[in-house]
Scaffold this active site. Structure first.
Site, PDB file in Angstrom:
ATOM      1  N   LYS A   1      40.389  38.489  32.827  1.00  0.00           N
ATOM      2  CA  LYS A   1      39.269  38.544  33.780  1.00  0.00           C
ATOM      3  C   LYS A   1      39.694  38.014  35.162  1.00  0.00           C
ATOM      4  CE  LYS A   1      36.833  40.221  30.490  1.00  0.00           C
ATOM      5  NZ  LYS A   1      35.538  40.340  29.868  1.00  0.00           N
TER       6      LYS A   1
HETATM    7  C1  LIG Z   1      34.880  40.534  28.549  1.00  0.00           C
HETATM    8  C2  LIG Z   1      33.455  40.949  28.484  1.00  0.00           C
HETATM    9  C3  LIG Z   1      32.539  40.323  27.616  1.00  0.00           C
HETATM   10  C4  LIG Z   1      32.927  39.363  26.552  1.00  0.00           C
HETATM   11  O1  LIG Z   1      33.636  38.273  26.935  1.00  0.00           O
HETATM   12  P1  LIG Z   1      34.594  37.528  25.892  1.00  0.00           P
HETATM   13  O2  LIG Z   1      34.982  36.300  26.622  1.00  0.00           O
HETATM   14  O3  LIG Z   1      35.743  38.448  25.619  1.00  0.00           O
HETATM   15  O4  LIG Z   1      33.799  37.251  24.667  1.00  0.00           O
HETATM   16  C5  LIG Z   1      31.200  40.693  27.703  1.00  0.00           C
HETATM   17  N1  LIG Z   1      30.789  41.651  28.544  1.00  0.00           N
HETATM   18  C6  LIG Z   1      31.637  42.294  29.361  1.00  0.00           C
HETATM   19  C7  LIG Z   1      31.093  43.329  30.291  1.00  0.00           C
HETATM   20  C8  LIG Z   1      33.000  41.980  29.343  1.00  0.00           C
HETATM   21  O5  LIG Z   1      33.850  42.646  30.135  1.00  0.00           O
END
Ligand SMILES: *Cc1c(COP(=O)(O)O)cnc(C)c1O
Length: 375
Positions: free
Chosen positions: A185
């Protein structure tokens, strides 16, 4: 000569990450107590311009916590865009509620506000707009619809740390906003999540449910069934160091996007290229292009042969097995069609996008992409 491998995403850990993690180990505060959790929460709340930021163990847990805090439960319906990562819809199912899918806008790929009202029923209890691939949603009409209906807006901003809408930061635009700090991210804690809110009562509920539902004033007294969704001090230490450098991380990602646009904008359609509109400032989590036909699997494999990692756009959630078979359930209304999400998903790919890419890397990706798309 084969070019060096270009991953689709990678974290850049060039600040105080190691120093703060060493501090956790040296001090033995490696679990979920410790100063970095509080420091990270306070710094993140300030960054977003909100009163409260509540850490948790990942972005999916953040969504689940927000839904529980909003009172979403069995039999309720929650409006979500079908073009999103599966976790958005799964979190709704964890509550025993039903995701009701809506299509996305053709230009910016986020939830189409004009499609929301038709999806309302008397069971609708929340809306989850998703700032997909770093592009903020058009929050004013979404908030207005929710306010008129007396329901909560929970923004899924897992991909959009630092994005802005009408001059305000994502994180301050909804009743609650959920972030992920997974390794790919905009900023990372390894695994981690956060919920931001301006509402004191919601913040208290989020903390309660995150920490096994323990009464803040009475140890081992649990008035509700909570979860262990806590973040560790080590993750928070990494998060604090990442947040110290987030402006730089975003600046570099925007440079990467500009290099892509210069190379590709006259050849391929990109997310937000039709009309970004409404004064938004997106953060390039993934730089995406729509290819002419529908050749993704092949194109992705051919780019991989040239040491370029790419990824397909998410499959619309309504097409995934746990969501297509719902027609057997009494609550399930047969899904509508979602032509925009399906169009984007079938033609889009995400190109390498992260803060450590060089202009030469991006040029290499673009040269190969152009050659393959037009071959
Ligand atoms: C990455 C993501 C999540 C989930 O996050 P995690 O930390 O992997 O559990 C939820 N929604 C979106 C749109 C994402 O890109």
């Amino acid at each position: 000569m084969t070019h060096k491998f270009i991953p689709v995403a990678a974290p850049v850990l060039a600040g105080n990450e190691r120093k703060y993690v060493d501090d956790c180990i040296d001090s033995t505060w490696i679990s979920s107590n410790g100063k970095y959790v509080n420091l990270f929460e306070r710094a993140f709340a300030e960054y977003c311009g909100v009163a409260h930021a509540i850490t948790c163990c990942n972005g999916t847990a953040a969504l689940h916590l927000a839904l529980v805090a909003a009172g979403v439960g069995k039999g309720d319906e929650v409006i979500v865009p079908t073009l999103t990562y599966v976790a958005t819809a799964n979190a709704v199912r964890y509550c025993g509620a039903k995701p009701v899918f809506v299509d996305v806008c053709r230009d910016n790929w986020t939830m189409d506000p004009s499609k929301i009202e038709a999806s309302f029923t008397e069971r609708t209890t929340a809306i989850i707009p998703v700032s997909l691939y770093g592009h903020p949603c058009d929050m004013d009409p979404i908030n207005a619809i929710a306010r008129a209906a007396g329901i909560k807006v929970i923004e899924d901003a897992a991909e959009a740390h630092g994005a802005e809408y009408k001059g305000r930061k994502v994180g301050s635009l909804a009743d609650m906003t959920c972030f992920s700090f997974f390794g790919n991210k905009i900023m990372t804690t390894g695994e981690g999540g956060m919920v931001t809110t301006d509402d004191d009562a919601l913040a208290a509920k989020l903390r309660l449910y995150r920490g096994q539902g323990v009464d803040p004033n009475r140890r081992y007294w649990h008035p509700v069934i909570g979860f262990n969704y806590r973040m560790t001090n080590i993750c928070a230490a990494i998060g604090l160091a990442q947040l110290e450098r987030i402006d730089e991380l975003i600046r570099k990602r925007r440079m990467v996007r500009n290099w892509y646009l210069r190379n590709l904008c006259d050849r391929l359609e990109t997310q937000g290229s039709l009309n970004s509109g409404f004064g938004t400032r997106s953060v390039p989590w993934m730089f995406n292009v729509l290819t002419g036909a529908a050749p993704e699997a092949n194109l992705i494999a051919r780019l991989a042969e040239r040491n370029i990692e790419t990824r397909p756009i998410f499959f619309p959630v309504h097409t995934l097995p746990p969501y297509t078979n719902w027609s057997n359930e009494t609550l399930w209304k047969l899904p509508d069609t979602f032509p925009v999400a399906e169009y984007i998903s079938s033609r889009g790919i995400s190109l390498p996008t992260w803060a450590g890419l060089t202009e030469e890397d991006v040029n290499y990706v673009c040269d190969n992409l152009k050659e393959l798309v037009h071959a």
